[in-house]
Design a protein around this motif. Structure first.
Motif, PDB file in Angstrom:
ATOM      1  N   ALA A 158     -68.149  67.064  -5.629  1.00 28.63           N
ATOM      2  CA  ALA A 158     -67.599  66.435  -6.649  1.00 28.63           C
ATOM      3  C   ALA A 158     -67.108  67.479  -7.606  1.00 28.63           C
ATOM      4  N   PHE A 159     -68.110  68.814  -7.850  1.00 30.74           N
ATOM      5  CA  PHE A 159     -67.498  69.858  -8.899  1.00 30.74           C
ATOM      6  C   PHE A 159     -66.356  70.733  -8.277  1.00 30.74           C
ATOM      7  N   PHE A 160     -66.114  70.726  -7.009  1.00 32.47           N
ATOM      8  CA  PHE A 160     -65.138  71.387  -6.182  1.00 32.47           C
ATOM      9  C   PHE A 160     -63.866  70.640  -6.585  1.00 32.47           C
ATOM     10  N   VAL A 161     -64.019  69.517  -6.437  1.00 32.30           N
ATOM     11  CA  VAL A 161     -62.608  68.591  -6.936  1.00 32.30           C
ATOM     12  C   VAL A 161     -62.268  68.696  -8.639  1.00 32.30           C
ATOM     13  N   VAL A 162     -63.475  68.804  -9.358  1.00 32.09           N
ATOM     14  CA  VAL A 162     -63.210  68.813 -10.597  1.00 32.09           C
ATOM     15  C   VAL A 162     -62.461  70.353 -10.812  1.00 32.09           C
ATOM     16  N   LEU A 163     -63.158  71.397 -10.402  1.00 33.66           N
ATOM     17  CA  LEU A 163     -62.405  72.643 -10.242  1.00 33.66           C
ATOM     18  C   LEU A 163     -61.023  72.552  -9.949  1.00 33.66           C
ATOM     19  N   PHE A 164     -60.646  72.090  -8.793  1.00 38.06           N
ATOM     20  CA  PHE A 164     -59.280  71.866  -8.357  1.00 38.06           C
ATOM     21  C   PHE A 164     -58.374  71.141  -9.204  1.00 38.06           C
ATOM     22  N   MET A 165     -58.870  70.007  -9.724  1.00 42.94           N
ATOM     23  CA  MET A 165     -58.197  69.415 -10.921  1.00 42.94           C
ATOM     24  C   MET A 165     -57.916  70.083 -12.149  1.00 42.94           C
ATOM     25  N   GLY A 166     -59.044  70.932 -12.575  1.00 40.79           N
ATOM     26  CA  GLY A 166     -58.658  71.662 -13.811  1.00 40.79           C
ATOM     27  C   GLY A 166     -57.698  72.956 -13.266  1.00 40.79           C
ATOM     28  N   SER A 167     -57.771  73.437 -12.278  1.00 45.60           N
ATOM     29  CA  SER A 167     -56.751  74.647 -11.866  1.00 45.60           C
ATOM     30  C   SER A 167     -55.495  74.085 -11.895  1.00 45.60           C
TER      31      SER A 167
END
Length: 338
Positions: free
Chosen positions: A10-19
């Motif tokens: 979930a947080f990997f996806v959040v980080l990807f979306m932020g990037s």
């Protein structure tokens, strides 16, 4: 394990979306197709290359690495001290590392926010100077926090605040003695800024994050033991004080690498471990990777906000993180009091 895997994903996806948001938005907006073509070298465009490879991608990478480093350092410091309020910024380690780097900038006239390839040797040396300053701050904090052979938690926080103020004043003294151009550079850097990031900074900090990050993760099991009474830990055959010192040195190394490229950014090391523990429990083997990802995601999103909310002007990312972190810190204080 399933809970950890889901949280990590979930947080990997959040980080990807932020990037993703960070790389397509700015003074010059890009489409997803433009970004993919540039990254995959399909119909290369000189303007897109400049925007992505020289400005936005280094900034995203540095925000990610700094978030990881501060998140891991926060987990280690909270584990060593058994104090949920311990944070590199609050304890003064950020300030110690920052002061050493400002002194280095003063004597060697290094402009961190406008560095280029000609100053790469100085930039590579900056984490080392930050490490010395961070060690000095940590040594002073722990020296004055011991009472009857044990670490006094109340003294730790109070000493940390005093050390933070002292090193902050030292940084200000040396920055005021700089010429106007260098002062502007130092002041912007001290407030916590990565807006002028480049690949030299990444090369300078990456070995520190990798080496100390792997080491702290390998020692995560010790942080679980550190939550027991000291007599019980010693009865297990663990060299308590030695392990604490080595882990402290590793966390200072992480903080120094981060401070050398981004200035003093507080509260990431406070918030990330707390959020991680609420999501995956108290085992540090699971807390560390999640805290690292949360730190990275928080800083990438904070830098995106800093870049866009007052565009074309920019806030320092340290200011944005503080706006988020101060209410969280007050919440933790009230909760601890209760």
């Amino acid at each position: 394990m399933k809970r950890f895997s889901l949280t990590f994903a979930a947080f990997f996806v959040v980080l990807f979306m932020g990037s993703y948001l960070h790389i397509i938005n700015g003074a010059f907006d890009l489409s997803l197709l433009d970004v993919l073509k540039t990254l995959l070298r399909i119909e290369p465009n000189e303007k897109f290359d400049l925007v992505i490879f020289d400005f936005r991608l280094p900034r995203i990478v540095i925000a990610t690495l700094v978030g990881i480093g501060l998140g891991l350092a926060g987990v280690v410091l909270q584990g060593i001290t058994r104090n949920g309020l311990a944070d590199p910024g609050i304890l003064g380690i950020n300030a110690g590392a920052g002061s050493a780097i400002v002194i280095f900038m003063f004597f060697f006239q290094v402009q961190v926010v406008s560095a280029d390839i000609s100053s790469w040797v100085s930039i590579m040396m900056m984490p080392l100077f930050g490490f010395v300053g961070g060690i000095l701050a940590a040594a002073l904090i722990f020296l004055f926090s011991y009472k009857h052979g044990r670490l006094d938690m109340q003294r730790l926080i109070l000493t940390g605040i005093a050390i933070n103020s002292g090193f902050g004043a030292l940084s200000m003294y040396f920055s005021l003695k700089m010429n106007s151009k260098d002062f502007e550079s130092a002041a912007l850097w001290m407030s916590g800024s990565i807006y002028n990031a480049n690949w030299i900074f990444i090369v300078a900090m990456l070995p520190w994050i990798i080496i100390f990050g792997i080491y702290t993760y390998k020692k995560a099991y010790l942080l679980d033991y550190f939550q027991l009474e000291e007599d019980n830990i010693k009865s297990l055959g663990i060299a308590l004080e030695r392990e604490k010192i080595v882990l402290l040195l590793a966390s200072v190394g992480l903080v120094s690498a981060c401070v050398s490229v981004s200035g003093s950014i507080g509260f990431i090391g406070l918030m990330a471990p707390h959020i991680a523990q609420k999501l995956v429990g108290v085992r540090h083997q699971f807390v560390m990777p999640i805290a690292a990802l949360i730190g990275a995601a928080l800083l990438v999103f904070s830098d995106f906000i800093a870049k866009t909310v007052f565009a074309p002007s920019e806030l320092s990312v340290g200011v944005v993180v503080s706006i988020i972190g101060i209410p969280y810190f007050l919440y933790l204080l009230v909760k601890a009091k209760g």
